[in-house]
Design an enzyme around this catalytic site. Structure first.
Site, PDB file in Angstrom:
ATOM      1  N   SER A   1      19.178  62.306  79.370  1.00 35.33           N
ATOM      2  CA  SER A   1      17.902  61.810  78.853  1.00 35.33           C
ATOM      3  C   SER A   1      17.815  60.299  78.781  1.00 35.33           C
ATOM      4  O   SER A   1      16.730  59.747  78.888  1.00 35.33           O
ATOM      5  CB  SER A   1      17.624  62.425  77.484  1.00 35.33           C
ATOM      6  OG  SER A   1      18.708  62.210  76.606  1.00 35.33           O
TER       7      SER A   1
ATOM      8  N   HIS B   1      14.570  67.378  81.056  1.00 34.23           N
ATOM      9  CA  HIS B   1      13.951  66.338  81.890  1.00 34.23           C
ATOM     10  C   HIS B   1      13.877  66.704  83.365  1.00 34.23           C
ATOM     11  O   HIS B   1      13.372  65.922  84.167  1.00 34.23           O
ATOM     12  CB  HIS B   1      14.716  65.018  81.730  1.00 34.23           C
ATOM     13  CG  HIS B   1      14.731  64.531  80.323  1.00 34.23           C
ATOM     14  ND1 HIS B   1      13.709  63.807  79.774  1.00 34.23           N
ATOM     15  CD2 HIS B   1      15.626  64.724  79.325  1.00 34.23           C
ATOM     16  CE1 HIS B   1      13.981  63.548  78.508  1.00 34.23           C
ATOM     17  NE2 HIS B   1      15.140  64.100  78.215  1.00 34.23           N
TER      18      HIS B   1
ATOM     19  N   LYS C   1       7.992  67.578  77.460  1.00 37.36           N
ATOM     20  CA  LYS C   1       8.113  66.510  78.463  1.00 37.36           C
ATOM     21  C   LYS C   1       7.166  66.790  79.635  1.00 37.36           C
ATOM     22  O   LYS C   1       5.967  66.654  79.480  1.00 37.36           O
ATOM     23  CB  LYS C   1       9.565  66.348  78.844  1.00 37.36           C
ATOM     24  CG  LYS C   1      10.256  65.520  77.748  1.00 37.36           C
ATOM     25  CD  LYS C   1      11.528  65.997  77.221  1.00 37.36           C
ATOM     26  CE  LYS C   1      11.915  65.188  75.998  1.00 37.36           C
ATOM     27  NZ  LYS C   1      13.086  65.728  75.329  1.00 37.36           N
TER      28      LYS C   1
HETATM   29  C1  LIG Z   1      13.745  65.887  74.138  1.00 31.92           C
HETATM   30  C2  LIG Z   1      14.989  66.658  74.334  1.00 31.92           C
HETATM   31  C3  LIG Z   1      15.274  67.756  73.534  1.00 31.92           C
HETATM   32  C4  LIG Z   1      14.448  68.105  72.333  1.00 31.92           C
HETATM   33  O1  LIG Z   1      13.286  68.735  72.705  1.00 31.92           O
HETATM   34  P1  LIG Z   1      12.067  68.743  71.675  1.00 31.92           P
HETATM   35  O2  LIG Z   1      11.202  69.825  72.149  1.00 31.92           O
HETATM   36  O3  LIG Z   1      11.450  67.383  71.779  1.00 31.92           O
HETATM   37  O4  LIG Z   1      12.631  68.989  70.308  1.00 31.92           O
HETATM   38  C5  LIG Z   1      16.382  68.519  73.835  1.00 31.92           C
HETATM   39  N1  LIG Z   1      17.187  68.185  74.864  1.00 31.92           N
HETATM   40  C6  LIG Z   1      16.969  67.107  75.629  1.00 31.92           C
HETATM   41  C7  LIG Z   1      17.902  66.795  76.747  1.00 31.92           C
HETATM   42  C8  LIG Z   1      15.857  66.309  75.386  1.00 31.92           C
HETATM   43  O5  LIG Z   1      15.662  65.221  76.112  1.00 31.92           O
END
Ligand SMILES: *Cc1c(COP(=O)(O)O)cnc(C)c1O
Length: 393
Positions: A181, A209, A241
């Site tokens: 991330s 992602h 995302k």
């Molecule tokens: C953003 C993210 C999460 C968390 O997801 P949310 O739905 O925002 O709680 C989990 N794992 C990774 C790799 C992320 O980038």
């Protein structure tokens, strides 16, 4: 007389410590939807730090689907999935995701953070959890919740992972981000999958992602690495995302899904996601699978290659990333804030990311690109970076 509560000294000291080290965080309020041209504090900015990689967060189809779903099913789930909060839009979304990714079952979670807490805490076996050093905080926290042994291998290093698995008397869960991330690079998924299978460990990937953006049909890291439900039995994806909505899911087998339904506490003891969000997420999946989704992925890829090409002439080291995440490491937290401020004065919004989100000494601009950016936005970004990073000293 009202009782007076004083803020304990240790709370104030912790805040002071963050301030002194330029690590204080605060929220800013957008007065616009999540679009590249955002209004913040009354000013227009072109934003380059959102995870809305495909530009779906404010897509008219999704907005319409959410309204329609709310009309028919209301706004609130009203109960947990297991009591009576699992509504038709949840079921449709689960089935559509299972179909898309080629898994027997999908379970929805309210957030990615909770999906990771739930899956890891339920499945960390006696051998505990082995994971990449740069895995997302929620994966680390899942292992903490499991109260199972947590060991971390060197970033993307299969040999280092192998050492940990070989040393372990019992088998457990091997976990990695698909796309990291904060760095944007890809995990060596097929090698990790083989390693896990050789040692009879479970294998889990968090592709927050990658899904939607990468691979055939937007099926993410799984598709890039030629994996499937047999070689990757536990896949977590998020809707916050590229999907542009909110929530998360795990795609897995009947057995694991049944098991998680009994034992994943963040699945059981929480209200189901809003059925309106489920409806919007289903509409998002349909866009992702359509020709429009493909065009958006191509637009994003073309922005990524333009950006990388323009950055070659600057005194910076680009990360080994072909994804929407294109970090520029600054190092010092104060310097990272200065670069972020300088960009802001040129109309670019990109929040500096500092420890403890990233390792000490690696504060950075985490530039993220979106299919919703125009070519002119990219030119503005690259011109501004050129100006800021070459006059900086
Ligand atoms: C953003 C993210 C999460 C968390 O997801 P949310 O739905 O925002 O709680 C989990 N794992 C990774 C790799 C992320 O980038």
């Amino acid at each position: 007389m009202k009782p007076a509560f004083n803020t304990p000294d240790w709370v104030l000291a912790a805040l002071q410590q963050r301030r002194q080290h330029d690590l204080m965080r605060r929220t800013v309020t957008l007065a616009s939807p999540q679009v590249p041209h955002a209004v913040i504090d009354g000013q227009d900015y072109t934003s380059f730090c959102s995870n809305d990689y495909l530009g779906l967060a404010n897509h008219p189809e999704l907005v319409r689907a959410m309204q329609a779903s709310a009309q028919q099913y209301g706004v609130g789930g009203g109960a947990s999935h297991l009591v009576c909060g699992h509504l038709a839009p949840h079921q449709q979304l689960e089935e559509a995701l299972a179909d898309w990714l080629g898994y027997e079952r999908v379970l929805l979670f309210s957030t990615g953070y909770m999906a990771n807490l739930g899956v890891i805490s339920a499945l960390a076996g006696k051998g505990g959890v082995v994971q990449d050093k740069l895995n997302h905080a929620s994966l680390i926290d899942g292992a903490l919740l499991a109260q199972a042994p947590l060991r971390r291998y060197l970033h993307a290093d299969v040999v280092s992972a192998e050492k940990l698995l070989s040393k372990s008397a019992n088998s457990g869960l091997l976990v990695t981000d698909g796309v990291f991330s904060m760095d944007g690079d890809l995990a060596p998924l097929s090698a990790l999958s083989r390693l896990a299978a050789e040692h009879q460990w479970m294998f889990m990937v968090d592709d927050a992602h990658g899904l939607g953006c990468l691979g055939e049909n937007g099926r993410g890291s799984l598709s890039l690495e030629g994996l499937d439900s047999a070689s990757l039995p536990i896949l977590v994806g998020t809707f916050g995302k590229a999907f542009g909505t909110a929530g998360a899911f795990v795609a897995t087998s009947h057995d694991y899904a049944d098991y998680l339904t009994q034992f994943a506490r963040p699945y059981i003891y929480t209200t189901a996601m809003s059925p309106a969000i489920a409806g919007a997420s289903l509409a998002s999946l349909q866009v992702i699978q359509s020709a429009e989704g493909q065009e958006r992925r191509e637009q994003l890829a073309s922005h990524v290659s333009y950006f990388r090409q323009r950055m070659q002439s600057l005194p910076i080291t680009l990360m080994a990333s072909d994804t929407a995440i294109q970090p520029i490491i600054i190092g010092d937290s104060k310097a990272a804030i200065q670069v972020s401020d300088a960009l802001r004065s040129l109309g670019i919004w990109c929040t500096a990311i500092r420890p403890p989100t990233v390792p000490a000494g690696s504060a950075r601009l985490r530039i993220t690109l979106s299919a919703a950016h125009s070519e002119a936005d990219l030119v503005l970004l690259c011109d501004s970076l050129e100006q800021v990073l070459t006059t900086e000293d």
